[in-house]
Scaffold this active site. Sequence first.
Site, PDB file in Angstrom:
ATOM      1  N   HIS A 229       0.680  -1.130   0.063  1.00 56.79           N
ATOM      2  CA  HIS A 229       0.169  -0.121   0.200  1.00 56.79           C
ATOM      3  C   HIS A 229       1.051   1.461  -0.185  1.00 56.79           C
ATOM      4  O   HIS A 229       0.350   1.888  -0.741  1.00 56.79           O
ATOM      5  CB  HIS A 229      -0.998  -0.081   1.229  1.00 56.79           C
ATOM      6  CG  HIS A 229      -2.132  -0.431   0.861  1.00 56.79           C
ATOM      7  ND1 HIS A 229      -2.480  -1.428   1.458  1.00 56.79           N
ATOM      8  CD2 HIS A 229      -3.268  -0.047   0.038  1.00 56.79           C
ATOM      9  CE1 HIS A 229      -4.162  -1.989   1.610  1.00 56.79           C
ATOM     10  NE2 HIS A 229      -4.389  -1.705   0.275  1.00 56.79           N
TER      11      HIS A 229
ATOM     12  N   GLU B  72      -2.600 -16.287 -24.000  1.00 55.10           N
ATOM     13  CA  GLU B  72      -1.444 -16.370 -23.369  1.00 55.10           C
ATOM     14  C   GLU B  72      -1.152 -17.451 -22.960  1.00 55.10           C
ATOM     15  O   GLU B  72       0.258 -17.677 -22.699  1.00 55.10           O
ATOM     16  CB  GLU B  72      -1.665 -15.962 -21.954  1.00 55.10           C
ATOM     17  CG  GLU B  72      -3.487 -16.698 -21.643  1.00 55.10           C
ATOM     18  CD  GLU B  72      -3.841 -16.041 -20.318  1.00 55.10           C
ATOM     19  OE1 GLU B  72      -2.498 -15.412 -19.387  1.00 55.10           O
ATOM     20  OE2 GLU B  72      -4.928 -16.319 -19.139  1.00 55.10           O
TER      21      GLU B  72
ATOM     22  N   ASP C 192       1.754 -14.175 -19.255  1.00 55.20           N
ATOM     23  CA  ASP C 192       1.691 -15.551 -19.698  1.00 55.20           C
ATOM     24  C   ASP C 192       2.479 -15.976 -20.738  1.00 55.20           C
ATOM     25  O   ASP C 192       3.267 -17.071 -20.833  1.00 55.20           O
ATOM     26  CB  ASP C 192       0.034 -16.264 -19.010  1.00 55.20           C
ATOM     27  CG  ASP C 192       0.297 -16.105 -16.855  1.00 55.20           C
ATOM     28  OD1 ASP C 192       1.158 -16.870 -17.204  1.00 55.20           O
ATOM     29  OD2 ASP C 192      -1.089 -15.143 -17.304  1.00 55.20           O
TER      30      ASP C 192
ATOM     31  N   CYS D 169      -3.099  -7.177 -23.079  1.00 49.29           N
ATOM     32  CA  CYS D 169      -2.988  -6.978 -21.404  1.00 49.29           C
ATOM     33  C   CYS D 169      -2.424  -7.200 -20.454  1.00 49.29           C
ATOM     34  O   CYS D 169      -1.689  -6.936 -19.382  1.00 49.29           O
ATOM     35  CB  CYS D 169      -4.404  -6.852 -20.648  1.00 49.29           C
ATOM     36  SG  CYS D 169      -4.612  -8.774 -21.216  1.00 49.29           S
TER      37      CYS D 169
HETATM   38  C1  PEP Z   1      -1.003 -11.574 -18.646  1.00 47.45           C
HETATM   39  O1  PEP Z   1      -0.741 -12.976 -18.568  1.00 47.45           O
HETATM   40  O2  PEP Z   1      -0.594 -11.039 -19.441  1.00 47.45           O
HETATM   41  C2  PEP Z   1      -2.022 -10.683 -17.931  1.00 47.45           C
HETATM   42  C3  PEP Z   1      -2.416  -9.947 -18.230  1.00 47.45           C
HETATM   43  O3  PEP Z   1      -2.827 -11.791 -17.002  1.00 47.45           O
HETATM   44  P1  PEP Z   1      -2.469 -11.771 -15.698  1.00 47.45           P
HETATM   45  O4  PEP Z   1      -1.220 -10.872 -14.974  1.00 47.45           O
HETATM   46  O5  PEP Z   1      -3.384 -11.650 -14.307  1.00 47.45           O
HETATM   47  O6  PEP Z   1      -1.599 -13.556 -15.615  1.00 47.45           O
HETATM   48 MG    MG Z   2      -2.363 -14.132 -17.655  1.00 50.86          MG
END
Ligand code: PEP
Ligand code: MG
Length: 577
Positions: free
Chosen positions: A188, A430, A454, A502
């Site tokens: 935090h 992923e 991932d 993402c």
């Molecule tokens: C990813 O795997 O790139 C992703 C965005 O998911 P997480 O980081 O939550 O596994």
């Molecule tokens: Mg992921």
Amino acid sequence: MLKKGIGASPGIAIAKAFVYEKVEAEIPQYTVEDRDAEIERLQRALDESKTQLLQIKDKAAEALGAEEAEVFEAHAMILEDPEFADAIKNEISSSGTNAVQAAKGVVDMFYAMFDAMDDPYFRGRAADIRDVGTRVINNLLGIENIDLSSMPEDTILIAEDLAPSDTAQMDKVHVKGFATDIGSRTSHTAIMARSLEIPAVLGLGDITTAAKTGDLVIVDGSTGEVIVLPTAEELEKYKALQAKFIAYQKELAELKDAEAITTDGHRVELVGNIGSPNDIEGVLKNGGEGVGLYRTEFLYMDSDTMPDEEVQFTAYKKVIQAFGDRPVIIRTLDIGGDKKLPYLPLEEEMNPFLGLRAIRLCFQNEELFKTQLRAILRASAFGNAKIMFPMISVVSEVIQGKKLLAECMKELDDEKIAYNKDISVGIMVEIPAAAVTADIIVPEVSFFSIGTNDLCQYTLAVDRMNQNVSYLYDPFHPAIIRLVKNVIQASHSEVGKFTGMCGEFAGDPYATLLLMGLGLDEFSMSASSIPQVKKIIRSVSYQQAQDIANKALTLSTGKEVLDYIKGELDKLGITVM
Ligand code: PEP
Ligand code: MG
């Protein structure tokens, strides 16, 4: 003297150190005769602590905003949590232990429990428990909780660790930066430093012994470097860097409402990654055009019991409404791997990242999955929600997910509950198998979102949590770039479909031109990365980005790709900070 830690909040601060030493209260060891009176004494300290916390919460709300202040509400709730208070009271009534000693024992027990968890989020909560516990103990002993709200002018606060309540009370006018011995990026303290926009470096190990009150100190929160007693040369260098950083931030702030568009009119979407409704403000403040990844598992992880449909509906609706007609991509539960739920026991696995994780776990717990799908569907009536399935490896999983979604739609129809019947369904790409077969999957989805975090670990066979092999974890690796290209091409083969990203790579300023040149349509990242990525996009033509991507595709290693891009950014006069 140069020290290296974790850059938790960017920017450069140059000022005099104030070393904040917390006196560790001595814990008295005795038993009491009148146990009921001791329990009453404890209750008074709990009540007093609660009043103080609610006062700090009001202060924090003024300085930081309501969302950031919620942590103190949460702290006050720890005090009310029967598991916490009753454990102390039971210890007093069963053994006659004095209230201070009993409180210390229970706090240490909870601290150890959270601190041992694999998940960094839960580990971060250990600090919250200790913070609350110290307050209760100080109140029992009549020790004043130290006031950080009036500091000498131009101070760098140096501490072993800063509790969230320290950060919230901290004198924002005079504290220019801070540096601590311990702490992580997800604590935090780090989150608050970022929202206060104060440069901060955490996890320096021994900064409290390396610096003395009054020493001149430089904190570079961008690189994670701290210099104690800098030389004249170092001082000059950092003053110049500081001026550059401030000018750059100003420039970026002016772009808040500008579009993410190239000089020749190619438009992409810049959206935010969020973990809870608390993150909405940051995305909007940084000019995010929606949400590209809502990690819903935090809602489950924040709770002691499975959140029911109503609780989920309320959270999803809040996010969806905040973004009006702009998109909010809600990812269904991604538990397993490094994320666990205390109330959902999972079998121990040899390779949890290759095991029963995310959509696989949801298919084995259909009720749990359908509860979430119903909540998302109901919330979809209030804005522009999209659903995204994680960890898809084969097209039949998409079909299975959509079948369960259709069952939920039918239920809602029967119950005459409103939802968006045309809600878009997409998947995270992923797993390499999904990236390679994107052309087979595309007819079943509206969009892809590439999860490079991932995708990298599975493609390169590099555990994303393992420091020993982190040197091989490289999203610029030619294999990753080729997979990204393949996915984008597959989505563009059907009208109206798009590819986003993402994973953390989407917010890496060195990747921006490469990804745009490959044709990426949507970039989803931590809110604070949005302005810089936007600036880079607005500095070039689409053709220039495509040329860079095409050249990068011919190179042999990630290092060659990164070096090449750095060279091109230099030539284009684009600064990355
Ligand atoms: C990813 O795997 O790139 C992703 C965005 O998911 P997480 O980081 O939550 O596994
Ligand atoms: Mg992921």
